[in-house]
Design an enzyme around this catalytic site. Structure first.
Site, mmCIF file in Angstrom:
data_model
loop_
_atom_site.group_PDB
_atom_site.id
_atom_site.type_symbol
_atom_site.label_atom_id
_atom_site.label_comp_id
_atom_site.label_asym_id
_atom_site.label_seq_id
_atom_site.Cartn_x
_atom_site.Cartn_y
_atom_site.Cartn_z
ATOM 1 N N THR A 93 1.206 -2.012 0.045
ATOM 2 C CA THR A 93 -0.187 -0.485 -0.158
ATOM 3 C C THR A 93 0.695 1.227 0.303
ATOM 4 O OG1 THR A 93 -1.311 1.448 1.531
ATOM 5 C CG2 THR A 93 -0.195 -0.101 2.176
ATOM 6 N N TYR B 252 -1.485 -0.015 10.353
ATOM 7 C CA TYR B 252 -1.715 -0.793 8.924
ATOM 8 C C TYR B 252 -0.784 -0.575 8.093
ATOM 9 C CZ TYR B 252 -3.676 -1.508 4.307
ATOM 10 O OH TYR B 252 -3.840 -1.377 3.037
#
Ligand code: UDP
Length: 339
Positions: free
Chosen positions: A130, A154
């Site tokens: 990501t 995350y």
């Protein structure tokens, strides 16, 4: 090749499986715990396989990666040549409240999966990473060498997984990987067969589509005092089928025997929140209610990919670089799941 797709019943994984079915002859197995993925998606993918003339269809393992003994048994019998690893937890605010869920579900499970790959002679690993690994970059267009400094659990759970994968690859000469760092994925299958079905969605285009169809009364713009032309944040929105095709290119690249590498996947240009909202209003012909709200914690003002590397090295090119099309397909899918 036999490919294991973890998270293949989910949003991005299912679009990759769809393209694998439609454009390759690979055998495909999906492993998914159906926490956010759907059995109906697997059924649809099997229908797509049948439509293409495949009698065998997809093998589906309804299993959770945390059950190490069961996953090991699947590897013992599976003879996988490649693993595409999508299964993960992906909600940033949740990762702040429950970081251990993210380190277990993302980092620990990925580490175990990589260990099995090296133990059972899997040759290739494609990892969903990501742009959150970049945190709040100083440069508006990030390259793969931009400093990685994630600002939430995350992003850290994904960056740690990247590092485990890189170290494992160093130590196992017959094992290679591609890491794909996704920018803002949105939209759905052009034929509206699969899309994003995720409860409590937080992503802008999905939220806007839900507001159009009335499953939300209104939506909010989080901050209009950023240092951008209209004051709202700018992101690089990429259609899910363009993101999916990057995975197929990555697999071909590894099959050619090329070196393990990391690539940004985005269009290299961005839109502001206000531009996205306006586009959704235009394509839906609906003037839905939009409220101004304070900034959301942890949002960088601008996050846009530099995609030169993936274009030149993977020879990837975009087919759906059109914000209106992204909004239209997201909306069409939203109307489908609503009914
Ligand atoms: N955003 C917004 N309203 C929403 C959802 C998102 O204004 O209901 C903004 C958010 O603050 C960010 C941008 O839209 O500036 C993209 O957010 P999203 O959650 O879609 O993706 P992220 O970039 O956080 O991964």
């Amino acid at each position: 090749m036999h490919i294991l797709v973890t998270g293949g019943a989910g949003y991005i994984g299912s679009h990759v499986v769809k393209q694998l079915i439609e454009t390759t002859t690979h055998r495909i197995s999906i492993l998914d715990n159906l926490s956010t993925g759907h059995r109906s998606t697997v059924d649809t993918l099997n229908q797509i396989a049948r439509d293409k003339g495949s009698r065998k269809g997809i093998t589906f393992y309804h299993e959770d990666l945390k059950h190490f003994d069961t996953i090991k048994k699947i590897f013992e019998t599976g003879s996988f040549d490649a693993v595409m690893h999508f299964a993960a937890s992906i909600v940033v605010p949740e990762s702040v409240e429950n970081p251990l869920k993210y380190y277990m579900n993302n980092t620990v499970n990925t580490t175990h999966l990589i260990q099995l790959c090296t133990a059972y002679n899997v040759k290739h690993f494609i990892f969903s990473s990501t742009a959150a690994v970049y945190g709040e970059p100083n440069e508006p267009q990030v390259t793969e060498t931009t400093r990685t400094l994630p600002i939430n659990p995350y992003g850290r759970s994904k960056l740690m997984s990247e590092q485990v994968l890189q170290d494992a690859t160093q130590a196992h000469k017959d094992f290679s990987h591609v890491i794909l760092r996704y920018f803002n994925v949105a939209g759905a299958d052009i034929h509206n067969r699969i899309g994003q079905s995720f409860p409590n969605a937080t992503h802008l285009i999905k939220v806007a589509a839900q507001t159009v169809i009335g499953s939300r009364e209104n939506m909010m713009i989080f901050g209009d005092d950023y240092a951008t032309p209209d004051g709202t944040c700018i992101r690089d929105y990429i259609h899910v089928d363009d993101l999916a095709s990057a995975h197929l290119r990555a697999l071909e690249y590894l099959e050619e025997g090329r070196d393990s590498s990391v690539f940004n996947v985005g269009y290299g240009h961005g839109y502001s929140v206000k531009e996205v909202v306006l586009t959704m209003k235009e394509v839906s012909n609906t003037d839905f209610s939009v409220l101004m709200a304070p900034r959301r914690a942890g949002d960088p003002a601008v996050l846009i990919s530099n995609n030169s590397k993936i274009k030149s090295v993977l020879r990837w090119s975009a087919q759906y670089d059109d914000l209106a099309l992204i909004c239209q397909t997201a909306l069409a899918w939203e109307r489908t799941v609503q009914n």
